[in-house]
Motif scaffolding. Structure first.
Motif, mmCIF file in Angstrom:
data_model
loop_
_atom_site.group_PDB
_atom_site.id
_atom_site.type_symbol
_atom_site.label_atom_id
_atom_site.label_comp_id
_atom_site.label_asym_id
_atom_site.label_seq_id
_atom_site.Cartn_x
_atom_site.Cartn_y
_atom_site.Cartn_z
ATOM 1 N N ALA B 95 0.613 -1.392 -0.129
ATOM 2 C CA ALA B 95 0.114 -0.053 0.004
ATOM 3 C C ALA B 95 0.866 1.311 0.006
ATOM 4 C CB ALA B 95 -0.982 0.184 1.140
ATOM 5 N N LEU B 96 1.940 1.110 0.583
ATOM 6 C CA LEU B 96 2.878 2.289 0.886
ATOM 7 C C LEU B 96 3.531 2.612 -0.601
ATOM 8 C CD1 LEU B 96 4.017 1.571 4.319
ATOM 9 C CD2 LEU B 96 3.075 3.764 3.739
ATOM 10 N N HIS B 99 0.958 4.508 -2.496
ATOM 11 C CA HIS B 99 0.870 5.809 -2.257
ATOM 12 C C HIS B 99 1.967 6.702 -3.028
ATOM 13 C CE1 HIS B 99 -2.150 4.359 0.251
ATOM 14 N NE2 HIS B 99 -1.182 4.454 1.338
ATOM 15 N N LYS B 102 0.874 7.270 -6.462
ATOM 16 C CA LYS B 102 -0.377 8.057 -6.426
ATOM 17 C C LYS B 102 0.199 9.694 -6.429
ATOM 18 C CE LYS B 102 -4.181 5.749 -5.257
ATOM 19 N NZ LYS B 102 -5.348 5.341 -4.214
ATOM 20 N N ARG B 105 1.532 10.269 -9.913
ATOM 21 C CA ARG B 105 0.566 10.446 -10.874
ATOM 22 C C ARG B 105 -0.044 11.878 -10.711
ATOM 23 N NH1 ARG B 105 -4.606 6.554 -11.110
ATOM 24 N NH2 ARG B 105 -5.056 7.658 -9.172
ATOM 25 N N LEU B 185 5.462 13.547 2.907
ATOM 26 C CA LEU B 185 4.743 12.434 2.784
ATOM 27 C C LEU B 185 5.536 11.166 2.075
ATOM 28 C CD1 LEU B 185 1.313 14.098 1.697
ATOM 29 C CD2 LEU B 185 1.665 12.901 3.801
ATOM 30 N N PHE B 189 6.410 7.714 3.746
ATOM 31 C CA PHE B 189 6.173 6.459 2.930
ATOM 32 C C PHE B 189 7.261 5.540 3.115
ATOM 33 C CE2 PHE B 189 2.506 8.783 0.447
ATOM 34 C CZ PHE B 189 1.816 8.889 1.630
#
Lengths: 225, 225
Positions: B95-96, B99, B102, B105, B185, B189
């Motif tokens: 999941a990290l 992230h 994302k 993107r 952030l 991560f």
């Protein structure tokens, strides 16, 4: 055998309820420490996390003993397995309260937050406390309807979190980079706290109804477009 | 019975190994997407996470079936219970990576990172990939000495992370608040990815040796003073 199983499962449920209560209480105090720049309260939250680690160990041991001594099957087994997963979520909620308190401590005697965002964090703190209380209730009652309400509180948290980011990303943010970094991390800690509460709710709904609500988009910050 | 148990446990071990391999591969691609502002690679990582969710479900079902059909006891039981906990850590590593992709993107066609910090993230990405590979090995071999090396890689990650924060907190950070928020952030991560790998290592060491290495200070960012 069945009576012993029921009793041990209830005892495990109480441990989980205590963990959720502690996570909520810690987040309440951590929010106070943050908003008031109160070092003593921050220290209290930080030392309280030992208690959470202890409860986590207790819950893990109780779950293991249940499996070892009662060898539950079918729905009973699923209940204990879910509990093992839930323990990790609630422990993490406590750790996130700890992280908030550590930022408050690090900035003391300054306030970590610029005045303009205090209102956001007061409200995020309020929602986190409500989520801690709801998580405790859900763990103790296993009421799937109550569990579903966790999702609504989480949406309120996500809305606040999105607004906060709009503010941060505004070219006119006047408080400098260091404050922006703290606000970014703090916002994420509150949002993750809510995500873990929702995850507990999902697991309880699954346990009771046998169907798993679709996962939340979970990470609205990393997912924002 | 014993043969069936051994076979099912090995099969579960392979699923976990596949999950760790996928997490490492996703983080490698996510880092490329970030450094090159490569939208296609970012999209690939994002859609790959479905595979991780599928492997997570498979691992959880395999663990549950093992408990239900084999009713393992003592050390065998502890092994399966640990696996249930490990699944959550490895899933989170995936999941990290998602992230990170994302954020790449969201900023496309811009680069999310200012040039000055590219080197940090290239190195954090390298360490994350090494940790993914080591996690896979540890899950497949259950070698406690190899598991202990995860801790060293994590320390390298923490050092980089600390340096990155020194840079961010410097009054002369010239890239503005929006870039600082992304860097904050993203740094978190990568750091959390490493924390979860270390946690898997700790659990494997416990399984094999029966004693749990003391937890890592875990959250060096929230814990920094």
């Amino acid at each position: 055998m069945r009576a012993a199983y029921t009793e041990q499962l209830a005892s495990l449920g109480h441990t989980l309820g205590d963990m959720a209560a502690l996570a909520g209480a810690s987040m309440e105090k951590a929010t106070d420490a943050l908003l008031q720049a109160d070092l003593a309260v921050a220290e209290q939250v930080i030392s309280e996390y030992d208690r959470m680690a202890e409860l986590t160990r207790t819950a893990e041991e109780q779950a293991f003993a249940l499996l070892a001594l009662q060898a539950p099957v079918a729905g009973d087994l699923r209940q204990v397995v879910s509990t093992i997963q839930i323990v990790a979520d609630v422990d993490r909620m406590g750790a996130l309260a700890l992280h908030v308190a550590k930022i408050a401590r690090r900035r003391h005697p300054q306030h970590a937050l610029p005045d303009q965002v205090n209102g956001y964090f007061a409200e995020m703190g309020r929602i986190a406390v409500a989520l801690g209380r709801a998580t405790q209730e859900v763990l103790e009652t296993r009421d799937p309807e109550r569990a579903a309400t966790l999702h609504d509180e989480d949406e309120a948290m996500d809305d606040l979190h999105r607004h906060l980011f709009t503010l941060l990303m505004d070219r006119d943010w006047p408080y400098g980079v260091a404050a922006a970094v703290d606000v970014t991390l703090l916002g994420r800690f509150y949002e993750r706290f809510a995500d873990h509460a929702v995850e507990v709710g999902r697991r309880v709904i699954f346990l009771v109804t046998g169907s798993l609500p679709s996962p939340d988009p979970e990470d609205h910050l990393a997912g924002r477009t």
